[in-house]
Design a protein around this motif. Structure first.
Motif, PDB file in Angstrom:
ATOM      1  N   LEU A 223     -25.264  15.162 -32.619  1.00 33.01           N
ATOM      2  CA  LEU A 223     -24.279  15.680 -33.572  1.00 33.01           C
ATOM      3  C   LEU A 223     -24.926  16.162 -34.866  1.00 33.01           C
ATOM      4  O   LEU A 223     -24.848  17.340 -35.209  1.00 33.01           O
ATOM      5  CB  LEU A 223     -23.228  14.621 -33.898  1.00 33.01           C
ATOM      6  CG  LEU A 223     -22.195  15.066 -34.953  1.00 33.01           C
ATOM      7  CD1 LEU A 223     -21.361  16.239 -34.453  1.00 33.01           C
ATOM      8  CD2 LEU A 223     -21.309  13.890 -35.362  1.00 33.01           C
ATOM      9  N   PHE A 224     -25.587  15.260 -35.571  1.00 33.60           N
ATOM     10  CA  PHE A 224     -26.122  15.627 -36.887  1.00 33.60           C
ATOM     11  C   PHE A 224     -27.183  16.713 -36.781  1.00 33.60           C
ATOM     12  O   PHE A 224     -27.262  17.608 -37.635  1.00 33.60           O
ATOM     13  CB  PHE A 224     -26.680  14.393 -37.598  1.00 33.60           C
ATOM     14  CG  PHE A 224     -25.675  13.283 -37.763  1.00 33.60           C
ATOM     15  CD1 PHE A 224     -24.362  13.567 -38.100  1.00 33.60           C
ATOM     16  CD2 PHE A 224     -26.029  11.956 -37.564  1.00 33.60           C
ATOM     17  CE1 PHE A 224     -23.425  12.552 -38.246  1.00 33.60           C
ATOM     18  CE2 PHE A 224     -25.107  10.937 -37.697  1.00 33.60           C
ATOM     19  CZ  PHE A 224     -23.788  11.234 -38.033  1.00 33.60           C
ATOM     20  N   GLY A 225     -27.998  16.659 -35.721  1.00 38.36           N
ATOM     21  CA  GLY A 225     -28.996  17.693 -35.520  1.00 38.36           C
ATOM     22  C   GLY A 225     -28.356  19.049 -35.305  1.00 38.36           C
ATOM     23  O   GLY A 225     -28.830  20.066 -35.828  1.00 38.36           O
TER      24      GLY A 225
ATOM     25  N   ALA B  67     -17.614  13.842 -30.597  1.00 37.62           N
ATOM     26  CA  ALA B  67     -17.752  14.281 -31.983  1.00 37.62           C
ATOM     27  C   ALA B  67     -18.285  15.710 -32.052  1.00 37.62           C
ATOM     28  O   ALA B  67     -17.843  16.514 -32.886  1.00 37.62           O
ATOM     29  CB  ALA B  67     -18.670  13.334 -32.751  1.00 37.62           C
ATOM     30  N   LEU B  68     -19.222  16.043 -31.168  1.00 40.14           N
ATOM     31  CA  LEU B  68     -19.742  17.411 -31.112  1.00 40.14           C
ATOM     32  C   LEU B  68     -18.631  18.392 -30.751  1.00 40.14           C
ATOM     33  O   LEU B  68     -18.536  19.486 -31.326  1.00 40.14           O
ATOM     34  CB  LEU B  68     -20.872  17.505 -30.087  1.00 40.14           C
ATOM     35  CG  LEU B  68     -21.430  18.907 -29.827  1.00 40.14           C
ATOM     36  CD1 LEU B  68     -22.020  19.501 -31.105  1.00 40.14           C
ATOM     37  CD2 LEU B  68     -22.481  18.878 -28.721  1.00 40.14           C
ATOM     38  N   ASN B  69     -17.781  18.003 -29.817  1.00 41.62           N
ATOM     39  CA  ASN B  69     -16.652  18.858 -29.446  1.00 41.62           C
ATOM     40  C   ASN B  69     -15.724  19.083 -30.641  1.00 41.62           C
ATOM     41  O   ASN B  69     -15.248  20.197 -30.873  1.00 41.62           O
ATOM     42  CB  ASN B  69     -15.875  18.233 -28.288  1.00 41.62           C
ATOM     43  CG  ASN B  69     -16.634  18.294 -26.971  1.00 41.62           C
ATOM     44  OD1 ASN B  69     -17.683  18.928 -26.886  1.00 41.62           O
ATOM     45  ND2 ASN B  69     -16.119  17.625 -25.960  1.00 41.62           N
ATOM     46  N   ALA B  70     -15.481  18.029 -31.407  1.00 42.08           N
ATOM     47  CA  ALA B  70     -14.626  18.151 -32.585  1.00 42.08           C
ATOM     48  C   ALA B  70     -15.261  19.086 -33.608  1.00 42.08           C
ATOM     49  O   ALA B  70     -14.567  19.922 -34.221  1.00 42.08           O
ATOM     50  CB  ALA B  70     -14.381  16.774 -33.199  1.00 42.08           C
ATOM     51  N   TYR B  71     -16.566  18.976 -33.792  1.00 39.56           N
ATOM     52  CA  TYR B  71     -17.262  19.865 -34.726  1.00 39.56           C
ATOM     53  C   TYR B  71     -17.151  21.316 -34.264  1.00 39.56           C
ATOM     54  O   TYR B  71     -16.974  22.226 -35.075  1.00 39.56           O
ATOM     55  CB  TYR B  71     -18.724  19.460 -34.855  1.00 39.56           C
ATOM     56  CG  TYR B  71     -19.522  20.375 -35.766  1.00 39.56           C
ATOM     57  CD1 TYR B  71     -19.278  20.399 -37.130  1.00 39.56           C
ATOM     58  CD2 TYR B  71     -20.492  21.226 -35.248  1.00 39.56           C
ATOM     59  CE1 TYR B  71     -19.986  21.254 -37.968  1.00 39.56           C
ATOM     60  CE2 TYR B  71     -21.215  22.075 -36.080  1.00 39.56           C
ATOM     61  CZ  TYR B  71     -20.953  22.082 -37.442  1.00 39.56           C
ATOM     62  OH  TYR B  71     -21.658  22.935 -38.267  1.00 39.56           O
ATOM     63  N   THR B  72     -17.238  21.521 -32.955  1.00 36.30           N
ATOM     64  CA  THR B  72     -17.114  22.878 -32.403  1.00 36.30           C
ATOM     65  C   THR B  72     -15.756  23.475 -32.732  1.00 36.30           C
ATOM     66  O   THR B  72     -15.649  24.651 -33.115  1.00 36.30           O
ATOM     67  CB  THR B  72     -17.321  22.856 -30.874  1.00 36.30           C
ATOM     68  OG1 THR B  72     -18.596  22.285 -30.573  1.00 36.30           O
ATOM     69  CG2 THR B  72     -17.242  24.249 -30.291  1.00 36.30           C
ATOM     70  N   ILE B  73     -14.709  22.680 -32.595  1.00 31.26           N
ATOM     71  CA  ILE B  73     -13.356  23.146 -32.903  1.00 31.26           C
ATOM     72  C   ILE B  73     -13.250  23.570 -34.365  1.00 31.26           C
ATOM     73  O   ILE B  73     -12.733  24.646 -34.691  1.00 31.26           O
ATOM     74  CB  ILE B  73     -12.322  22.043 -32.603  1.00 31.26           C
ATOM     75  CG1 ILE B  73     -12.214  21.795 -31.093  1.00 31.26           C
ATOM     76  CG2 ILE B  73     -10.957  22.407 -33.175  1.00 31.26           C
ATOM     77  CD1 ILE B  73     -11.334  20.616 -30.734  1.00 31.26           C
ATOM     78  N   VAL B  74     -13.756  22.722 -35.254  1.00 26.67           N
ATOM     79  CA  VAL B  74     -13.660  23.005 -36.687  1.00 26.67           C
ATOM     80  C   VAL B  74     -14.514  24.212 -37.061  1.00 26.67           C
ATOM     81  O   VAL B  74     -14.096  25.073 -37.852  1.00 26.67           O
ATOM     82  CB  VAL B  74     -14.075  21.771 -37.508  1.00 26.67           C
ATOM     83  CG1 VAL B  74     -14.084  22.092 -38.994  1.00 26.67           C
ATOM     84  CG2 VAL B  74     -13.141  20.602 -37.229  1.00 26.67           C
TER      85      VAL B  74
END
Length: 245
Positions: free
Chosen positions: A113-115, A169-176
């Motif tokens: 995620l953070f990377g 969490a990565l999926n959520a970041y993708t959405i945003v």
């Protein structure tokens, strides 16, 4: 010639993604943490006659390395057409939610995620110079919250806590991210390459690396009318190709 940066690209799905994009006429920057392994990967591709490729040293776990990679790439090109956030770790199974040490959770999130966030933020300025920029976040079907709540799902009992949480969490970041870029030419999507036979899972998956890479390539080469903010997964949604979040 369009350009693409792929993280974690010296082996497996990342490497095959590089090969397929080279075959489609892209100039590939092979993002690798280990210089020696990266050079070997570049040499292998060039031995196949795929010469429009070069190494970019990048460790997604190090902001210093990401910053240095951005500087190095900026000296080679002013435009980046595609960013593929492929680098990731699994950490093995099992990962029970109550026994897995928090340090391990942090290690998995640091890469998965953070990377991704650090790399994306660092290279967005180059992507903005492209006419049709694409960002592909390589995720997993195990990142679907909906499917994890469906006892009929074929992978329902596979729940490595740190890995599942990081990919969700990565999926959520993708959405945003897709939402924030909604009024631009960007296409931002998450791609589940499927349960693929790689050293990531001790070659236990039924899928092949070329097929997995083709899914990533498809999202990386979407046309102007292609979707954005989607979670592509033929493995979990063979009829529509779109997985529930």
């Amino acid at each position: 010639m369009k350009t693409v940066l792929i993280t974690g690209a010296n082996k497996s799905i990342g490497f095959e993604t590089a090969r397929q994009l080279l075959q489609q006429g892209y100039y590939v920057y092979l993002g690798c943490r280990d210089i020696k392994k990266g050079e070997q990967a570049v040499n292998q591709l060039q031995a196949e006659g795929l010469n429009e490729v070069e190494l970019i040293e990048i460790d997604v776990n190090s902001i210093e390395s990401v910053t240095a990679a951005r500087k190095a790439l900026g000296q080679k090109t002013q435009v980046l057409d595609v960013l593929i956030n492929n680098a990731g770790i699994g950490g093995g199974i099992p990962q029970p939610s109550l026994e897995t040490d928090i340090t391990f959770f942090k290690q998995v999130f640091e890469t998965n995620l953070f990377g991704v966030i650090e790399v994306t933020q660092a290279f967005t300025d180059l992507l903005r110079q492209a006419a049709a920029p694409r960002i592909v976040n390589v995720t997993s079907g195990l990142g679907s919250l909906s499917l994890h709540n469906n006892p009929a799902w074929k992978y329902y009992q596979i729940k490595p806590a740190a890995y599942v949480s990081s990919k969700a969490a990565l999926n959520a970041y993708t959405i945003v991210l897709a939402y924030d870029l909604r009024d631009t030419a960007f296409k931002v999507n998450a791609v589940d390459p499927g349960y693929t036979a790689t050293d990531f899972n001790n070659h236990s998956g039924p899928g092949t690396v070329p097929d997995a890479a083709a899914k990533v390539v498809k999202a990386a080469t979407l046309g102007l009318n292609g979707p954005t903010g989607q979670f592509f997964s033929d493995d979990n949604a063979p009829e529509t190709g779109i997985s529930p979040w």
